[in-house]
Design a protein around this motif. Structure first.
Motif, mmCIF file in Angstrom:
data_model
loop_
_atom_site.group_PDB
_atom_site.id
_atom_site.type_symbol
_atom_site.label_atom_id
_atom_site.label_comp_id
_atom_site.label_asym_id
_atom_site.label_seq_id
_atom_site.Cartn_x
_atom_site.Cartn_y
_atom_site.Cartn_z
ATOM 1 N N VAL A 31 -1.126 3.177 2.298
ATOM 2 C CA VAL A 31 -0.042 4.114 1.029
ATOM 3 C C VAL A 31 0.878 2.115 0.876
ATOM 4 O O VAL A 31 1.225 1.785 1.488
ATOM 5 C CB VAL A 31 1.514 4.220 1.684
ATOM 6 N N ALA A 32 0.434 1.952 -0.302
ATOM 7 C CA ALA A 32 0.571 1.206 -0.729
ATOM 8 C C ALA A 32 1.984 1.164 -1.550
ATOM 9 O O ALA A 32 1.899 1.959 -2.158
ATOM 10 C CB ALA A 32 -0.862 -0.078 -1.829
ATOM 11 N N MET A 33 2.944 0.688 -1.408
ATOM 12 C CA MET A 33 4.321 1.321 -1.996
ATOM 13 C C MET A 33 4.042 0.035 -3.284
ATOM 14 O O MET A 33 4.106 -1.208 -3.844
ATOM 15 C CB MET A 33 5.575 0.534 -1.483
ATOM 16 N N ASP A 34 4.813 0.975 -4.095
ATOM 17 C CA ASP A 34 5.602 0.108 -5.573
ATOM 18 C C ASP A 34 4.410 -0.119 -6.599
ATOM 19 O O ASP A 34 4.346 -1.201 -7.465
ATOM 20 C CB ASP A 34 6.210 -1.240 -5.869
ATOM 21 N N TRP A 37 0.677 -4.677 -2.243
ATOM 22 C CA TRP A 37 -0.236 -4.294 -0.981
ATOM 23 C C TRP A 37 1.161 -4.962 -0.665
ATOM 24 O O TRP A 37 1.332 -5.418 0.967
ATOM 25 C CB TRP A 37 -0.970 -5.087 -0.835
ATOM 26 N N ALA A 38 2.000 -5.827 -0.700
ATOM 27 C CA ALA A 38 2.953 -6.925 -0.385
ATOM 28 C C ALA A 38 3.799 -6.212 1.051
ATOM 29 O O ALA A 38 4.574 -5.827 1.271
ATOM 30 C CB ALA A 38 4.109 -6.607 -1.432
ATOM 31 N N LEU A 39 3.796 -4.324 0.353
ATOM 32 C CA LEU A 39 4.436 -3.371 1.256
ATOM 33 C C LEU A 39 3.581 -2.052 1.518
ATOM 34 O O LEU A 39 3.332 -1.555 0.271
ATOM 35 C CB LEU A 39 5.838 -2.925 0.660
ATOM 36 N N ASN A 40 3.011 -2.338 2.850
ATOM 37 C CA ASN A 40 2.237 -0.842 2.684
ATOM 38 C C ASN A 40 2.125 -0.256 4.117
ATOM 39 O O ASN A 40 2.662 -1.231 4.945
ATOM 40 C CB ASN A 40 0.821 -1.594 2.254
ATOM 41 N N GLY A 45 2.343 5.168 10.525
ATOM 42 C CA GLY A 45 3.811 3.905 10.186
ATOM 43 C C GLY A 45 3.962 3.299 10.172
ATOM 44 O O GLY A 45 5.168 2.304 9.140
ATOM 45 N N LYS A 46 3.007 2.092 10.266
ATOM 46 C CA LYS A 46 3.283 0.835 10.862
ATOM 47 C C LYS A 46 3.144 0.551 10.052
ATOM 48 O O LYS A 46 2.499 0.218 9.428
ATOM 49 C CB LYS A 46 3.007 0.427 11.297
ATOM 50 N N GLN A 47 3.915 -0.673 8.977
ATOM 51 C CA GLN A 47 3.860 -1.591 8.209
ATOM 52 C C GLN A 47 2.880 -2.462 8.462
ATOM 53 O O GLN A 47 2.562 -2.987 9.440
ATOM 54 C CB GLN A 47 5.811 -2.319 7.978
ATOM 55 N N ASP A 48 2.123 -2.746 7.553
ATOM 56 C CA ASP A 48 0.566 -3.649 7.197
ATOM 57 C C ASP A 48 -0.302 -3.557 8.641
ATOM 58 O O ASP A 48 -1.197 -3.776 9.241
ATOM 59 C CB ASP A 48 0.625 -4.900 7.558
ATOM 60 N N GLY A 49 -0.223 -2.252 8.573
ATOM 61 C CA GLY A 49 -0.795 -1.303 10.132
ATOM 62 C C GLY A 49 -2.164 -0.758 9.381
ATOM 63 O O GLY A 49 -2.688 -1.446 8.405
ATOM 64 N N ASN A 71 7.423 7.071 7.135
ATOM 65 C CA ASN A 71 6.168 5.960 6.432
ATOM 66 C C ASN A 71 5.416 7.293 7.489
ATOM 67 O O ASN A 71 4.029 6.740 7.464
ATOM 68 C CB ASN A 71 7.078 4.782 6.686
ATOM 69 N N LEU A 72 4.640 8.627 7.986
ATOM 70 C CA LEU A 72 3.901 8.417 7.659
ATOM 71 C C LEU A 72 3.223 9.562 6.950
ATOM 72 O O LEU A 72 3.613 9.678 5.528
ATOM 73 C CB LEU A 72 3.646 9.308 9.277
#
Length: 78
Positions: A31-34, A37-40, A45-49, A71-72
């Motif tokens: 999942v890439a937010m907005d 890829w700065a927040l994914n 559910g780990k950020q940058d996982g 974040n899952l």
């Protein structure tokens, strides 16, 4: 980067996209937010996982559900 896969937040708070017709094979995603890829969020559910991995044994449709509270990502297979 692909607006066709953008998720829509439903009344229950879960973000969904799909269904998407895919051919049989192995796939990965996260999942890439907005739209960047700065927040994914990846596995667990780990950020940058790590990317989620899934396999389609036959051609079919796949949908995705993302819970912003955990974040899952859930990959809904046929």
């Amino acid at each position: 980067d692909c607006e066709a896969t953008a998720m829509t937040k439903a009344d229950d708070g879960i973000c969904r996209s799909g269904p998407f017709a895919l051919t049989a094979g192995d796939y990965e995603g996260k999942v890439a937010m907005d739209g960047a890829w700065a927040l994914n969020y990846g596995v667990d559910g780990k950020q940058d996982g790590d990317n989620y991995k899934f396999t389609l044994a036959a051609d079919g449709e796949v949908s995705f559900e993302f819970d912003p509270a955990t974040n899952l990502l859930t990959i809904v297979l046929p």
